[in-house]
Design an enzyme around this catalytic site. Sequence first.
Site, PDB file in Angstrom:
ATOM      1  N   LYS A 143      54.657 -14.932  39.797  1.00 41.93           N
ATOM      2  CA  LYS A 143      53.384 -15.666  39.789  1.00 41.93           C
ATOM      3  C   LYS A 143      53.137 -16.203  38.384  1.00 41.93           C
ATOM      4  CE  LYS A 143      51.475 -12.910  43.585  1.00 41.93           C
ATOM      5  NZ  LYS A 143      50.412 -11.987  44.035  1.00 41.93           N
ATOM      6  N   ARG A 172      69.269  -3.649  33.350  1.00 44.54           N
ATOM      7  CA  ARG A 172      69.714  -2.508  32.547  1.00 44.54           C
ATOM      8  C   ARG A 172      70.483  -1.520  33.419  1.00 44.54           C
ATOM      9  NH1 ARG A 172      65.357   0.375  30.759  1.00 44.54           N
ATOM     10  NH2 ARG A 172      63.846  -0.862  31.920  1.00 44.54           N
ATOM     11  N   ASN A 187      46.977  -7.945  34.465  1.00 48.86           N
ATOM     12  CA  ASN A 187      46.243  -9.025  33.820  1.00 48.86           C
ATOM     13  C   ASN A 187      44.822  -8.595  33.484  1.00 48.86           C
ATOM     14  OD1 ASN A 187      48.020 -11.656  33.926  1.00 48.86           O
ATOM     15  ND2 ASN A 187      48.361 -10.558  35.846  1.00 48.86           N
ATOM     16  N   LYS A 195      45.143 -17.307  39.395  1.00 42.67           N
ATOM     17  CA  LYS A 195      44.299 -16.111  39.551  1.00 42.67           C
ATOM     18  C   LYS A 195      44.546 -15.126  38.422  1.00 42.67           C
ATOM     19  CE  LYS A 195      47.682 -13.229  41.002  1.00 42.67           C
ATOM     20  NZ  LYS A 195      47.973 -11.818  40.738  1.00 42.67           N
ATOM     21  N   THR A 247      43.127  -8.941  42.059  1.00 40.21           N
ATOM     22  CA  THR A 247      43.612  -8.965  40.678  1.00 40.21           C
ATOM     23  C   THR A 247      42.472  -8.893  39.672  1.00 40.21           C
ATOM     24  OG1 THR A 247      45.409 -10.364  41.482  1.00 40.21           O
ATOM     25  CG2 THR A 247      45.175 -10.181  39.109  1.00 40.21           C
TER      26      THR A 247
END
Length: 332
Positions: A107, A34, A257, A192, A249
């Site tokens: 990922k 953008r 996540n 993960k 994570t």
Amino acid sequence: MTAEVAVMGSGAWGTAMAKVIADLGHHVVLWSRREALADAINQDRENGEYLPGWRLPESLVATADPVFAVAEANTVLLATPAQSLRTNLESWGGAIKPGTLLLSLAKGLERGTKLRMTEVVEEVLGRPTGEIAVLSGPNLALEVAAGQPSGAAIACSDESAALALQRLCSGPNFRVYTNDDVVGVELAGVVKNVIALACGIASGFGYGQNTLAVLITRGLAEITRLGVAMGAKASTFSGLAGVGDLVATCTSPLSRNRAFGVRLGLGEAAKAATGGPHGVVEGYASCGAVRELAADHGVEMPITEAVYQVCHEGAAVREAVESLMGRKIGAE
């Protein structure tokens, strides 16, 4: 000697890595799809949309022109979402100079093909595997941008390329290790995210630390089983790209996540939960492909299956937990 580096993707992680490398004195071009965001980054010296509050060095320039971004680069970091990498490479990948090192930051697995991102790069651009690497580890973008001590692994089949990328990215607060296990490092970064979804779902539903410890531990076992079946080294999953990234994570409120999983655990529908904070939830996008890979290799991944059922089949969280707890018990 400074390097000419292009970072293709101006999300939080791409911007954080662009900042790390620019802070080390290299010239960095950060590509945004953008033009308004690219202009704002150049004017304000920060990415106010994805990484607010962190000043970007003058040696970093943003652009919405992908061909300009890669034209003079001898290293290109690929930081677009996994599901759009192929389309992007087909659009501007041909402008990348021969011999340029390509470092994947994404990922995820490509839906449909089940390819890892380094495989997508190789397929689309036809570059030798020795020019394609992956970076993974416990790398929450906000903490890396803040200069908090962190680390990562860079995996490549060519040792000299891995060492060159290590020198490029390593700084006082960002310690980079090399690895030759591309499959293991890349796959760990993918799966993960699925386990982090499970941990978020459990937390949102009201379960405590015992449950999270079980999910992280058994999740690591799932990741390792699949990785070894695909030719990875078991030892890789004990390192930064494996257990290191998994713990960060699964436990940090900064993890997209995990945060997405929490919203599912609180009762939101999957489609509603996708309207959360900026950034792609790669675990949601990739869990179906991970599930298919597990079936292809004859590997049992019950946590992955439960996450898929909740995210894409409309299963209730309680049903998914009961299914996991009702599995036949055996030796660890």
